[in-house]
Design an enzyme around this catalytic site. Sequence first.
Site, short mmCIF file in Angstrom:
data_model
loop_
_atom_site.label_atom_id
_atom_site.label_comp_id
_atom_site.label_asym_id
_atom_site.label_seq_id
_atom_site.Cartn_x
_atom_site.Cartn_y
_atom_site.Cartn_z
N GLU A 62 0.85 -1.18 0.00
CA GLU A 62 0.00 0.00 0.00
C GLU A 62 0.90 1.25 0.00
OE1 GLU A 62 -3.40 -0.71 2.32
OE2 GLU A 62 -4.43 1.06 1.60
N GLU B 94 -2.37 0.10 13.14
CA GLU B 94 -3.55 0.40 12.33
C GLU B 94 -4.84 0.16 13.12
OE1 GLU B 94 -3.67 -1.94 8.78
OE2 GLU B 94 -5.05 -0.54 7.82
C1 RAM Z 1 -6.63 1.48 4.35
C2 RAM Z 1 -5.50 2.41 4.51
C3 RAM Z 1 -5.80 3.71 5.22
C4 RAM Z 1 -7.25 4.05 5.31
C5 RAM Z 1 -8.07 3.43 4.23
C6 RAM Z 1 -9.52 3.75 4.33
O1 RAM Z 1 -6.38 0.63 3.29
O2 RAM Z 1 -4.44 1.75 5.10
O3 RAM Z 1 -5.25 3.78 6.49
O4 RAM Z 1 -7.36 5.45 5.26
O5 RAM Z 1 -7.88 2.07 4.15
#
Ligand code: RAM
Length: 929
Positions: free
Chosen positions: A506, A783
């Site tokens: 990502e 996260e």
């Molecule tokens: C994930 C990303 C990010 C977020 C989006 C909606 O894939 O890592 O942190 O903003 O989704």
Amino acid sequence: MKRNFFFVLVLSVLAYFFAFSFINKNIQAPHSLTLSEGFNNPIGFYDSSPTFSWKLPVSENIKSQSAYRIVVATSEDLLPNHADLWDSKKQNSSQSTFVKYQGKALESRQKVYWQVRFWNQDENASDWSETNVFELGLLNNADWNAQWAGLDTAKDSIKGVRNFLMHRPQYLRKDFELTSDVASARLYITAKGVFDVYLNGKDVSDDVMTPGWTPYNHRIETLTYDVSEFLTSGKNALAVELASGWHSGRISRRTALYDNFESPKILCQLEIIMKDGSKQTIISDESWKGTTNGPIRLAGIYDGEVYDANFEMPNWNAVAFDYSNWEFVEVEALAKNVKLAPKRHYTVKNQIVLNDVEIVSVKENTAVFNMKQNIVGVPKIKVPMKKGDTLKIRFSEMLLNDGTFYTINYRSAHSTDYYIAAKDGVVEYVPKFTFHGFQFIELNGYDKNAKPDVSWVQGIAQHSNFQINGTFTSSHDKLNQLQSNITWGLRDNFFDIPTDCPQRDERLGWTGDAQVIAPTAMFNYDTHAFWMAWLQSLRENQSEHSDGMVPFIVPDVLQNKKGSPGWGDAVVIIPWSIYNSTGDKSVLEENYKAAKKWIGYYKSKIEDKALIPKMASFGDWLQPFPSKKGKSGNSGDTSKELIITAYFAHSSHLISKMAGVLGYNEDVKEFYNLYKSISKVFESTFFDNNGKVKNGKETQTSYLLAIYFDLLKPENKLKAKKHLLEEIKNTDYHLGTGFLGTPILPKVLDNMGEIDLMYKILFKETYPSWFYSINQGATTMWERWNSFSISGGYNAQSMNSLNHYAYGAIGQWMYERIAGLAPLEPGYKKIRIAPLPNTEFLTSASATVNTPYGKASSSWTIENGTFYLKAIIPPNTSAQISIPYGNEAGLHVNGTVYKEFSDVQHSNTDKTSITILVEPGTYNIQTKI
Ligand code: RAM
């Protein structure tokens, strides 16, 4: 008589000089002169209409600035009295930051000298500052005679992970002769890809992964290097290593549809001025040659690098090297619609080398090393190998407790480097055209007879080259660890652009994540230029959409044409945050139109329901305990419609404030009215008369948004606050918030006076809380609140980055309210010192910030029932200090009883706190608690 006369004469001459020197005694000169967003004597500068800033010295006789004068000239000799570009003349103004240049137009390559002086509060003039200088880069495409040049690597059809086309790294070179000695030389260079450039065998800079990442279809940033010292008369060699980087790597191509994309290319122009005054320019063109038979065989951001020492070409970049058998490059003209512009923020560099390494395990020619800190960058390997063997270097953020080397959370990112040895012995290797997010390194394939040693690996942490701007520390170890995790999370994810995460497939510029972290980032690092640069990319991507849509990510390689509330609002919220931390109006000027266009997007999405747009939404992303299972739980339980409408209102409100700063009075009214109208609809649609959420699930975030964005009538707001407290109680004082709710929780509770409650939530040890991840070994922000646990390993739900900064947004409150240091007016022209100690958890906290006016700090300790506060207030500002105890009689300021202290204005005093107004200086305050 004669003698007497002589004596009198000497005396009067002395007296004259004494008086004269006294009259002419200027106060100390301003210092720390900077250009625009904090640049210090830059070359290759991007902006021909810069702003000027300076700092006043800290001194007893300097409290504020009453006037300034800036002089700007084409030569140092003309300063200060013959400024030929601009003389601001004496301006009666206290402005010492971001003063706009208003002189003659400046051009590409121009070298500009400037000085400044100021007058203090008593109208005493300062000495002139030291002379500062800046040199502009190539500002227009027309300044380039060079062409894009490189080998056609697409034709090799090498397929990598997920069958994506890969490009072999290129080694490019051009030899040239100089007939006389060099006076000065500038190398202007960039790439569609990433490059490293050498002159006569020497690396021109220590920059990493240049030119960085912009929306390449709009703008490619160029670098300028002073290479005067690299050249000699006679033979010279200019050589470039070139790899895919962001431009031609799979990071920019999200689907295999884009498989046949462009081979990397360089663009460079070496402009040399000889000692005899003549000029010579070397450009990238069809006379260059290149090869792909060099040692870096493959390199990708997600997948890692392959280095084969058997392909090394000793001295390939030095003068004495025969490259006649290399191929001629292909060239391409510059495109008119792609702007070449000098890089407007700092390049990525190697920042910290981690040496404190531990060997975790050694099994069957495989050794695992722990760096003890989750970092972003590359390893430095020094390992014994046998000729022909391949060293495989893998990375992991966290091992499972049975020792499993876990890489599944990298998803499709292969994130592995390979080194193939050409001879027996110790090899040294640092990958060049990739980066990894890791705490653990696994080596496999080293010399079987060698015993793994901690000296085999080091970790090189890389990030954009901004400086530390603030510090926070306290008496509590876990709170300090949280601060460390926040700052590492920032460093790790500020890799040329603000990324969501730095390790999996990502690593993208997610707008929502950036929006929530910007204020905390500004406290900790001087990221002014960094944000301004990325906001330009954001506007460029927005310009692709006539409806004003701001994409989920910038640079927008998703191209899915959707905007989400809380994400797209980055175009409004970030400029407003940056303005508050810096006081720089340019950030509002540059982004104002784009911010308004985003409101247009909301409007364009209104269908059947008045002022309630219908659009995509990530909701309150990753809220804990969502009621929906699996992926659909990721967006949490807060009504999406509620979130959309709330942000629509909030951004309209912020735009009316921006319009106020910029003097657009019509807009102030228009957007304020819009905000009010949306609020009404918001309230009647989502809240009942008891201030309770209706038409959706009650969540902490639904209350937080309504309260913080001020969307309810005062009486309903009061009631909603009670419901919020209920919600918090229901979760046993744990967080119930995701990406959007979490950053505003402390602000709302603070505003409600629920300080102890906020402390209670912040110091919770159990999931979901900030300390939970620390208890599970986190060295960065995660996260999810529970991405990993020591006992259970990674969360069974997919998507578990251990380096995602959004939840680090609590950092702002730590500075502003735990330590107590915040801007009260934009850019700290007025400072608020207002700590909120909580003796259950803390006995001290302290913060410093390098404000645009100089160092400010707030630090407090509680000892033996006495509260001590030390505040440092820089010159040319003022401060409001709130002492969180209302005991007026026992209050001392700098050793004097408060009421008698003459440098403070006695301001508000209520039972629980005393607020005083002070001028610049150092204040030692103490009171019994
Ligand atoms: C994930 C990303 C990010 C977020 C989006 C909606 O894939 O890592 O942190 O903003 O989704």
